[in-house]
Design a protein around this motif. Structure first.
Motif, PDB file in Angstrom:
ATOM      1  N   ILE A  44       8.413   6.201  -8.824  1.00 26.08           N
ATOM      2  CA  ILE A  44       8.098   6.007  -7.508  1.00 26.08           C
ATOM      3  C   ILE A  44       9.151   6.127  -6.302  1.00 26.08           C
ATOM      4  N   ARG A  45       9.859   4.991  -6.802  1.00 21.01           N
ATOM      5  CA  ARG A  45      11.098   4.794  -5.677  1.00 21.01           C
ATOM      6  C   ARG A  45      12.497   5.135  -4.942  1.00 21.01           C
ATOM      7  N   THR A  46      12.652   6.274  -5.075  1.00 20.69           N
ATOM      8  CA  THR A  46      13.542   7.599  -4.822  1.00 20.69           C
ATOM      9  C   THR A  46      13.233   8.497  -3.568  1.00 20.69           C
ATOM     10  N   TYR A  79       0.441   5.345  -2.372  1.00 23.69           N
ATOM     11  CA  TYR A  79       0.858   6.489  -1.352  1.00 23.69           C
ATOM     12  C   TYR A  79       1.764   7.554  -2.078  1.00 23.69           C
ATOM     13  N   ARG A  80       2.890   6.381  -3.048  1.00 22.18           N
ATOM     14  CA  ARG A  80       3.919   6.902  -3.462  1.00 22.18           C
ATOM     15  C   ARG A  80       3.998   7.904  -5.166  1.00 22.18           C
ATOM     16  N   SER A  81       2.598   6.836  -5.171  1.00 19.97           N
ATOM     17  CA  SER A  81       2.101   7.125  -6.427  1.00 19.97           C
ATOM     18  C   SER A  81       1.056   8.558  -6.141  1.00 19.97           C
ATOM     19  N   ASN A 139       7.016  11.296  11.077  1.00 17.10           N
ATOM     20  CA  ASN A 139       6.274  11.583  10.959  1.00 17.10           C
ATOM     21  C   ASN A 139       4.984  10.293  11.595  1.00 17.10           C
ATOM     22  N   ASP A 140       5.425   9.790  10.607  1.00 19.96           N
ATOM     23  CA  ASP A 140       4.316   7.810  10.838  1.00 19.96           C
ATOM     24  C   ASP A 140       4.129   7.910  12.122  1.00 19.96           C
ATOM     25  N   SER A 141       4.513   7.738  13.158  1.00 18.10           N
ATOM     26  CA  SER A 141       3.956   7.982  14.080  1.00 18.10           C
ATOM     27  C   SER A 141       2.977   9.248  14.944  1.00 18.10           C
ATOM     28  N   THR A 192       1.012  -1.407  -0.096  1.00 16.58           N
ATOM     29  CA  THR A 192      -0.005  -0.065   0.225  1.00 16.58           C
ATOM     30  C   THR A 192       1.079   1.475   0.422  1.00 16.58           C
ATOM     31  N   GLY A 193       2.397   1.841   0.267  1.00 17.94           N
ATOM     32  CA  GLY A 193       2.679   2.320   0.368  1.00 17.94           C
ATOM     33  C   GLY A 193       2.800   2.609  -0.832  1.00 17.94           C
ATOM     34  N   ALA A 194       2.654   1.778  -2.343  1.00 17.82           N
ATOM     35  CA  ALA A 194       3.437   2.288  -3.311  1.00 17.82           C
ATOM     36  C   ALA A 194       1.906   3.664  -4.256  1.00 17.82           C
ATOM     37  N   LEU A 206     -10.416   1.060  -2.056  1.00 17.07           N
ATOM     38  CA  LEU A 206      -9.180   0.636  -3.192  1.00 17.07           C
ATOM     39  C   LEU A 206      -8.537  -0.681  -2.677  1.00 17.07           C
ATOM     40  N   GLN A 207      -8.197  -0.481  -0.824  1.00 14.90           N
ATOM     41  CA  GLN A 207      -7.469  -1.176  -0.102  1.00 14.90           C
ATOM     42  C   GLN A 207      -8.825  -2.562   0.290  1.00 14.90           C
ATOM     43  N   ARG A 208      -9.500  -2.062   0.029  1.00 15.25           N
ATOM     44  CA  ARG A 208     -10.519  -2.690   0.848  1.00 15.25           C
ATOM     45  C   ARG A 208     -10.857  -3.815  -0.049  1.00 15.25           C
ATOM     46  N   VAL A 214      -5.649  11.986   1.488  1.00 18.17           N
ATOM     47  CA  VAL A 214      -5.609  10.902   0.695  1.00 18.17           C
ATOM     48  C   VAL A 214      -5.992   9.656   1.400  1.00 18.17           C
ATOM     49  N   ARG A 215      -6.024   9.688   2.706  1.00 23.32           N
ATOM     50  CA  ARG A 215      -6.092   8.365   3.094  1.00 23.32           C
ATOM     51  C   ARG A 215      -7.400   8.093   3.312  1.00 23.32           C
ATOM     52  N   SER A 216      -8.654   9.028   2.968  1.00 23.02           N
ATOM     53  CA  SER A 216     -10.466   8.438   2.523  1.00 23.02           C
ATOM     54  C   SER A 216      -9.894   8.348   1.006  1.00 23.02           C
ATOM     55  N   GLN A 230      13.374  10.576  10.236  1.00 24.47           N
ATOM     56  CA  GLN A 230      12.172  11.482  10.405  1.00 24.47           C
ATOM     57  C   GLN A 230      10.753  10.827   9.778  1.00 24.47           C
ATOM     58  N   ARG A 231      10.992   9.981   9.281  1.00 22.10           N
ATOM     59  CA  ARG A 231       9.979   9.056   8.443  1.00 22.10           C
ATOM     60  C   ARG A 231       8.695   8.460   9.945  1.00 22.10           C
ATOM     61  N   ASP A 232       9.387   8.213  10.386  1.00 20.74           N
ATOM     62  CA  ASP A 232       9.171   7.204  11.915  1.00 20.74           C
ATOM     63  C   ASP A 232       8.490   8.058  13.011  1.00 20.74           C
ATOM     64  N   ASP A 280       0.373  -5.225   2.812  1.00 22.90           N
ATOM     65  CA  ASP A 280       1.597  -3.891   4.105  1.00 22.90           C
ATOM     66  C   ASP A 280       1.393  -2.664   4.013  1.00 22.90           C
ATOM     67  N   GLY A 281       1.913  -1.766   5.112  1.00 26.66           N
ATOM     68  CA  GLY A 281       1.884  -0.619   4.774  1.00 26.66           C
ATOM     69  C   GLY A 281       1.539   0.013   6.609  1.00 26.66           C
ATOM     70  N   ARG A 282       1.236   0.892   6.800  1.00 28.87           N
ATOM     71  CA  ARG A 282       1.138   1.188   8.618  1.00 28.87           C
ATOM     72  C   ARG A 282       0.065   0.874   9.137  1.00 28.87           C
ATOM     73  N   ASP A 283      -1.051   0.948   8.454  1.00 29.41           N
ATOM     74  CA  ASP A 283      -2.210   1.107   9.177  1.00 29.41           C
ATOM     75  C   ASP A 283      -3.489  -0.071   8.704  1.00 29.41           C
ATOM     76  N   ILE A 284      -2.959  -1.048   8.102  1.00 32.49           N
ATOM     77  CA  ILE A 284      -3.074  -2.513   7.274  1.00 32.49           C
ATOM     78  C   ILE A 284      -4.387  -2.637   8.619  1.00 32.49           C
ATOM     79  N   GLY A 285      -3.266  -3.179  10.237  1.00 34.16           N
ATOM     80  CA  GLY A 285      -4.438  -3.919  10.941  1.00 34.16           C
ATOM     81  C   GLY A 285      -5.354  -3.056  11.961  1.00 34.16           C
TER      82      GLY A 285
HETATM   83  O1   DC Z   1       6.093   1.871   2.669  1.00 39.20           O
HETATM   84  P1   DC Z   1       6.623   3.164   2.285  1.00 39.20           P
HETATM   85  O2   DC Z   1       7.699   3.325   2.657  1.00 39.20           O
HETATM   86  O3   DC Z   1       6.444   2.367   0.933  1.00 39.20           O
HETATM   87  O4   DC Z   1       5.695   3.774   2.737  1.00 39.20           O
HETATM   88  C1   DC Z   1       5.647   5.460   1.887  1.00 39.20           C
HETATM   89  C2   DC Z   1       5.052   6.548   2.665  1.00 39.20           C
HETATM   90  O5   DC Z   1       3.433   5.878   2.715  1.00 39.20           O
HETATM   91  C3   DC Z   1       4.811   5.704   3.888  1.00 39.20           C
HETATM   92  O6   DC Z   1       5.675   7.162   4.763  1.00 39.20           O
HETATM   93  C4   DC Z   1       3.858   6.403   5.238  1.00 39.20           C
HETATM   94  C5   DC Z   1       3.010   5.967   3.777  1.00 39.20           C
HETATM   95  N1   DC Z   1       2.249   5.174   3.939  1.00 39.20           N
HETATM   96  C6   DC Z   1       0.925   5.072   5.192  1.00 39.20           C
HETATM   97  O7   DC Z   1       0.498   6.017   5.652  1.00 39.20           O
HETATM   98  N2   DC Z   1      -0.224   4.225   5.366  1.00 39.20           N
HETATM   99  C7   DC Z   1       0.475   3.159   4.688  1.00 39.20           C
HETATM  100  N3   DC Z   1      -0.626   2.161   4.457  1.00 39.20           N
HETATM  101  C8   DC Z   1       1.221   3.071   3.887  1.00 39.20           C
HETATM  102  C9   DC Z   1       2.257   3.392   3.851  1.00 39.20           C
END
Ligand code: DC
Length: 221
Positions: free
Chosen positions: A87-89, A36-38, A180-182, A32-34, A112-114, A105-107, A176-178, A125-130
């Protein structure tokens, strides 16, 4: 259908392990990161600031994201263009982390994911799947590893692809991303109450895959 949710911070090994486990179990693997990256790529291409939520929301009205599975490999399409490699940079990693904090963005990506999980046996896989996307997933795994270990893995991945990157910068970016994301208000990175915690710092990839497959088999057989 069986759904396996694998969440965790950047570089914990989610995509490598989820892909390998999915192959063993004949599930599809959805990264699912892909998604958000797109959206991040589209934002950068349109010269929109990653914090400009109004312009990003307008952009989303004209944005179509699609996941396709070609030879069991996920490809992500942005308005019909396969952007899976673009998207891989590092730039897009940071931009994705920023735009993923926006509720619009999340909504935009939620259904699509469900939908994927309704139609397929999936390891997602992602951050908020579970916690948010698939709260009823039969299996939830939260993968972690130390920031240094994760930075080293990312560094090795970039080098293997011939990309010039600096380890210290990757480590800084991961921390930094940890953060932001948390710390974002919606759907922050955190383990679901019923997730199994797996720390991969001291594992070889094979050992981690075996641990994960075992957890999935125990919970679904
Ligand atoms: O897993 P990744 O590094 O490709 O994810 C890129 C960014 O997308 C990550 O920093 C946070 C966001 N992300 C998210 O918020 N929720 C997800 N389910 C997947 C990724």
């Amino acid at each position: 259908m069986i759904a396996v949710a694998i969440d965790g911070p950047a570089g914990a090994g989610k995509s490598t392990l989820a892909r390998a486990a999915a192959k063993k179990l004949s599930f599809i693997y959805a990264d699912t990161g892909a998604l958000y990256r797109s959206i991040a790529l589209n934002t950068v291409r349109n010269n929109i600031d990653v914090s400009d939520s109004v312009s990003i929301e307008k952009m989303l009205e004209k944005t179509e994201i699609e996941l396709k599975f070609i030879n069991d490999e996920q490809r992500v399409f942005l308005n019909g263009e396969d952007v899976s490699d673009k998207i891989r940079t590092s730039e897009i990693s940071m931009a994705a982390s920023a735009i993923s904090a926006l509720p619009a963005v999340r909504s935009f990506l939620l259904e699509l994911q469900r939908e994927l999980a309704r139609k397929n046996n999936v390891i997602m896989d992602g951050r908020d799947i579970g916690t948010v996307v698939l709260p009823n997933a039969q299996v939830k795994i939260f993968l972690t590893a130390s920031p240094e270990c994760r930075a080293k893995r990312r560094y090795d991945e970039y080098i293997a692809k011939g990309k010039q990157e600096n380890y210290e910068e990757i480590l800084e970016s991961i921390k930094q991303r940890d953060y932001n994301d948390s710390h974002r208000a919606i759907a922050p990175l955190k383990a679901a109450d019923d997730a199994v915690l797996v720390d991969t710092s001291d594992d070889t990839p094979q050992q981690s895959v075996e641990r994960i497959v075992k957890i999935i088999e125990e919970k679904t057989l």
